[in-house]
Enzyme design. Structure first.
Site, short mmCIF file in Angstrom:
data_model
loop_
_atom_site.label_atom_id
_atom_site.label_comp_id
_atom_site.label_asym_id
_atom_site.label_seq_id
_atom_site.Cartn_x
_atom_site.Cartn_y
_atom_site.Cartn_z
N ASN A 8 0.81 -1.21 0.00
CA ASN A 8 0.00 0.00 0.00
C ASN A 8 0.85 1.27 0.00
O ASN A 8 0.38 2.33 -0.41
CB ASN A 8 -0.93 0.01 1.22
CG ASN A 8 -2.02 -1.03 1.10
OD1 ASN A 8 -2.74 -1.08 0.12
ND2 ASN A 8 -2.14 -1.90 2.11
N ALA A 11 6.35 -0.39 -3.54
CA ALA A 11 6.46 -1.57 -4.40
C ALA A 11 7.91 -2.04 -4.29
O ALA A 11 8.84 -1.26 -4.47
CB ALA A 11 6.12 -1.25 -5.84
N TYR A 68 -8.51 -20.28 6.23
CA TYR A 68 -8.52 -18.86 6.62
C TYR A 68 -9.18 -18.05 5.51
O TYR A 68 -8.86 -18.20 4.33
CB TYR A 68 -7.08 -18.41 6.84
CG TYR A 68 -6.91 -17.01 7.41
CD1 TYR A 68 -6.47 -16.83 8.71
CD2 TYR A 68 -7.12 -15.88 6.63
CE1 TYR A 68 -6.26 -15.57 9.24
CE2 TYR A 68 -6.92 -14.61 7.15
CZ TYR A 68 -6.49 -14.46 8.45
OH TYR A 68 -6.29 -13.19 8.95
N ASP A 74 0.34 -11.32 0.16
CA ASP A 74 1.71 -11.24 0.67
C ASP A 74 1.95 -12.30 1.74
O ASP A 74 3.01 -12.94 1.78
CB ASP A 74 2.02 -9.84 1.20
CG ASP A 74 0.98 -9.33 2.19
OD1 ASP A 74 -0.13 -9.90 2.27
OD2 ASP A 74 1.28 -8.33 2.88
N ASP A 89 5.82 -11.48 9.94
CA ASP A 89 6.12 -10.35 9.03
C ASP A 89 5.87 -9.07 9.82
O ASP A 89 4.72 -8.69 10.07
CB ASP A 89 5.23 -10.42 7.80
CG ASP A 89 5.64 -9.42 6.72
OD1 ASP A 89 6.39 -8.48 7.04
OD2 ASP A 89 5.23 -9.58 5.56
N THR A 144 9.99 6.18 32.30
CA THR A 144 8.89 6.13 31.34
C THR A 144 9.32 5.61 29.98
O THR A 144 8.60 4.81 29.37
CB THR A 144 8.26 7.54 31.20
OG1 THR A 144 7.76 7.94 32.47
CG2 THR A 144 7.12 7.51 30.20
#
Length: 209
Positions: A8, A11, A68, A74, A89, A144
């Site tokens: 997205n 490339a 699934y 990908d 990934d 923190t």
């Protein structure tokens, strides 16, 4: 042979052993006659390329044993490269997929490290920190910066450990190399998606080549 993984944002191309990336807004047709074999999660780019005889969309040729629904191409390509193990990934999102005897048993998706850091920042400007990649995960944080880093890294590692369940872990993606350092029985492979693509092309060479 040129291979391409269209995301997205970028490339990614693999050619002659070299990986290069371009921004999606700079993606355009390329001069020459050589075929470019690609997978894409970007519907706009896929639509632009579907009428080009030079670009070959490999998605219809993958056959992964899974129940699934909606598994991204990908992730399919990465899983195709692994017979047994957990595939992590780690990019903008972190996906984890379990493979056993070339069967995809299922997987999960969570925000990537950069998005988790941004989420903390939206809670309070005091939580706007840079990740401490050297944090000691065996000691409770005492400031923190370390508390945020610990709270992001530790749950990711625990989920990976749980899903791997003792099997080998294959890491890829921008944060994959960092996460792989926490596991002795792991492999970081930035080429994993392309290995799946190459395996498919070799298996389907009579059709594709």
């Amino acid at each position: 042979m040129t291979l391409c993984d269209v995301g997205n944002t970028n490339a990614t191309f693999f050619e002659n052993g070299k990986i290069t990336k371009i921004r999606i807004e700079n993606f355009k047709y390329f001069r020459g006659d050589e075929k470019i074999y690609f997978i894409s999660v970007n519907d706009e780019v896929t639509k632009r390329l579907q009428n080009s005889p030079r670009f070959v969309n490999l998605e219809p040729y993958f056959e992964l044993d899974t129940i699934y629904k909606g598994l991204g191409i990908d992730r399919v390509a990465s899983c195709y490269a692994v017979k047994n193990g957990l595939i992590v990934d780690a990019g903008s999102a972190i996906t984890m997929d379990v493979m056993m005897d070339s069967m995809h048993l299922g997987g999960t998706i969570m925000p990537g490290i950069s998005h988790l850091l941004k989420a903390c920042e939206t809670i309070s400007s005091r939580l706007k920190i840079s990740l401490n990649s050297q944090i000691d995960l065996d000691a409770l944080p005492q400031k923190t910066t370390d508390a945020v880093s610990y709270g992001i890294i530790k749950p990711i590692l625990l989920l990976i450990e749980s899903m791997a369940n003792g099997s080998k872990i294959y890491f890829t993606g921008g944060d994959g190399e960092f996460l792989s350092r926490f596991f002795t029985d792991s492999i970081y492979d930035r080429m994993l998606v392309f290995r799946g693509i190459q395996k498919l092309i070799e298996q389907k060479k009579d059709i594709l080549c």
